[in-house]
Design an enzyme around this catalytic site. Sequence first.
Site, PDB file in Angstrom:
ATOM      1  N   LYS A   1      39.361  53.624  32.969  1.00  0.00           N
ATOM      2  CA  LYS A   1      40.751  53.503  33.430  1.00  0.00           C
ATOM      3  C   LYS A   1      41.189  52.079  33.749  1.00  0.00           C
ATOM      4  CE  LYS A   1      42.169  56.634  32.696  1.00  0.00           C
ATOM      5  NZ  LYS A   1      42.182  57.085  31.252  1.00  0.00           N
TER       6      LYS A   1
ATOM      7  N   SER B   1      44.389  55.753  38.780  1.00  0.00           N
ATOM      8  CA  SER B   1      44.444  56.105  37.362  1.00  0.00           C
ATOM      9  C   SER B   1      43.358  57.142  37.023  1.00  0.00           C
ATOM     10  CB  SER B   1      44.273  54.831  36.519  1.00  0.00           C
ATOM     11  OG  SER B   1      44.451  55.100  35.166  1.00  0.00           O
TER      12      SER B   1
ATOM     13  N   GLY C   1      51.015  52.464  33.069  1.00  0.00           N
ATOM     14  CA  GLY C   1      50.601  51.120  32.662  1.00  0.00           C
ATOM     15  C   GLY C   1      51.155  50.000  33.535  1.00  0.00           C
TER      16      GLY C   1
ATOM     17  N   GLY D   1      42.154  50.039  31.282  1.00  0.00           N
ATOM     18  CA  GLY D   1      42.968  49.560  30.163  1.00  0.00           C
ATOM     19  C   GLY D   1      42.165  49.477  28.872  1.00  0.00           C
ATOM     20  N   THR D   2      41.144  50.295  28.764  1.00  0.00           N
ATOM     21  CA  THR D   2      40.279  50.329  27.577  1.00  0.00           C
ATOM     22  C   THR D   2      41.097  50.539  26.306  1.00  0.00           C
ATOM     23  OG1 THR D   2      38.767  51.534  29.028  1.00  0.00           O
ATOM     24  CG2 THR D   2      38.161  51.399  26.689  1.00  0.00           C
ATOM     25  N   THR D   3      41.991  51.514  26.351  1.00  0.00           N
ATOM     26  CA  THR D   3      42.789  51.882  25.173  1.00  0.00           C
ATOM     27  C   THR D   3      43.605  50.673  24.701  1.00  0.00           C
ATOM     28  OG1 THR D   3      43.029  53.983  26.344  1.00  0.00           O
ATOM     29  CG2 THR D   3      44.304  53.721  24.316  1.00  0.00           C
ATOM     30  N   TRP D   4      44.153  49.960  25.659  1.00  0.00           N
ATOM     31  CA  TRP D   4      44.962  48.763  25.375  1.00  0.00           C
ATOM     32  C   TRP D   4      44.104  47.668  24.736  1.00  0.00           C
ATOM     33  CZ3 TRP D   4      47.046  45.091  29.743  1.00  0.00           C
ATOM     34  CH2 TRP D   4      47.957  44.195  29.192  1.00  0.00           C
TER      35      TRP D   4
ATOM     36  N   HIS E   1      31.290  52.172  28.104  1.00  0.00           N
ATOM     37  CA  HIS E   1      31.502  52.011  29.548  1.00  0.00           C
ATOM     38  C   HIS E   1      30.153  51.741  30.233  1.00  0.00           C
ATOM     39  CE1 HIS E   1      35.649  53.321  29.614  1.00  0.00           C
ATOM     40  NE2 HIS E   1      35.410  54.593  29.381  1.00  0.00           N
TER      41      HIS E   1
ATOM     42  N   ARG F   1      49.789  56.507  30.993  1.00  0.00           N
ATOM     43  CA  ARG F   1      50.471  57.113  32.144  1.00  0.00           C
ATOM     44  C   ARG F   1      51.686  56.256  32.473  1.00  0.00           C
ATOM     45  NH1 ARG F   1      49.900  57.356  37.977  1.00  0.00           N
ATOM     46  NH2 ARG F   1      48.830  55.364  37.741  1.00  0.00           N
TER      47      ARG F   1
END
Length: 320
Positions: free
Chosen positions: A67, A162, A288, A69-72, A132, A286
């Site tokens: 949570k 988050s 951000g 900001g991995t996706t980013w 992770h 969510r």
Amino acid sequence: RYLTENELTQECIDLISSLPAEKGWVATKLYKYQGFWHTSRQLQGVLSCQKHFQAQDTDILLVTTPKSGTTWLKSLLFALVNRSRFTLTLDQHPLLSNNPHMLVPFLELKLYVEDENPDLSCFTSPRLFSTHLPYISLPKSIMDSNCKTVYLCRNPKDTFISLWAFTNKLRLDEMGTNSLHDVFEKFCRGVSLYGPFWDHVLGYWEESVKNPEKVFFIKYEEMKEQPELHLRKLADFLGCSFSSKEVKENIVESIVEMCSFDNLSSLKVNKEGKLPSGEDNSAFFRNGKVGDWKNYLTPEMVDRLDKISEEKLNGSGLKF
Ligand code: A3P
């Protein structure tokens, strides 16, 4: 998808029976392995990648606390590293039709849990993986190689909120949601996915201080504040600096724009799609923002988290 007990290897089952266990935040228990908390499915992936993953010197590994900001960062790194293969201005860019988790797979949560020893020959160089895993649990070949690690974390208050929101989305309706209060206690005790949070961050912080050419340490808040600056620093670190022609053509800004929260979260794939492991892609987007914790945490909770951070990070040079 969660592996059932009888899909785990005997080695993993035996290991689990010897580990400290606690009730988790979603459905499954958490087990403490090498000082950090994992689900049984995760642990299966951890063991397999520790045993089989062979890092190459040209690999790039994105390590994050959940949570943060991995996706980013997955989207930014993918666009950055592949900018000569995929033109940013065309609508065919893979990031416009794939969730970033599909383009930069997790070692222990995808590749090495779906297959004990997956064939990675289809990855183009530089291979981009994510994890992770805490520093202490990284596959040995990563430590032994010259591959580069990008480490991303986020202030513990926003990370906690988050994670609370995300794990509530993963819980089945009949389970109800976790109260903020209950999971706060767990987070403070270190009992969270890949927790203790502070030990995770410290492991990579210390490594980045010792080996700045091998580990690039960045916080979500820094990335939010100056995304172009940090994207350029990332490119320099990875040995793929932006040329002056690219800078003039606004390639840095185009990557940041394509990977922005507003753009990614409004794509059909991220509004309606699902990961093969079952999570809705939308759950990774969510709001951000930095500082959303102010809407949820009581002054006592803030005080407690600040005190833990002070104690744990004391003398390290790292602050949140
Ligand atoms: P919030 O829950 O605070 O909104 P992860 O990708 O490690 O699971 O982290 C998820 C967090 O990153 C969520 O934070 C999510 O909204 C935020 N996030 C996702 N995509 C983002 C983007 N493109 N830019 C900034 N933040 C983003």
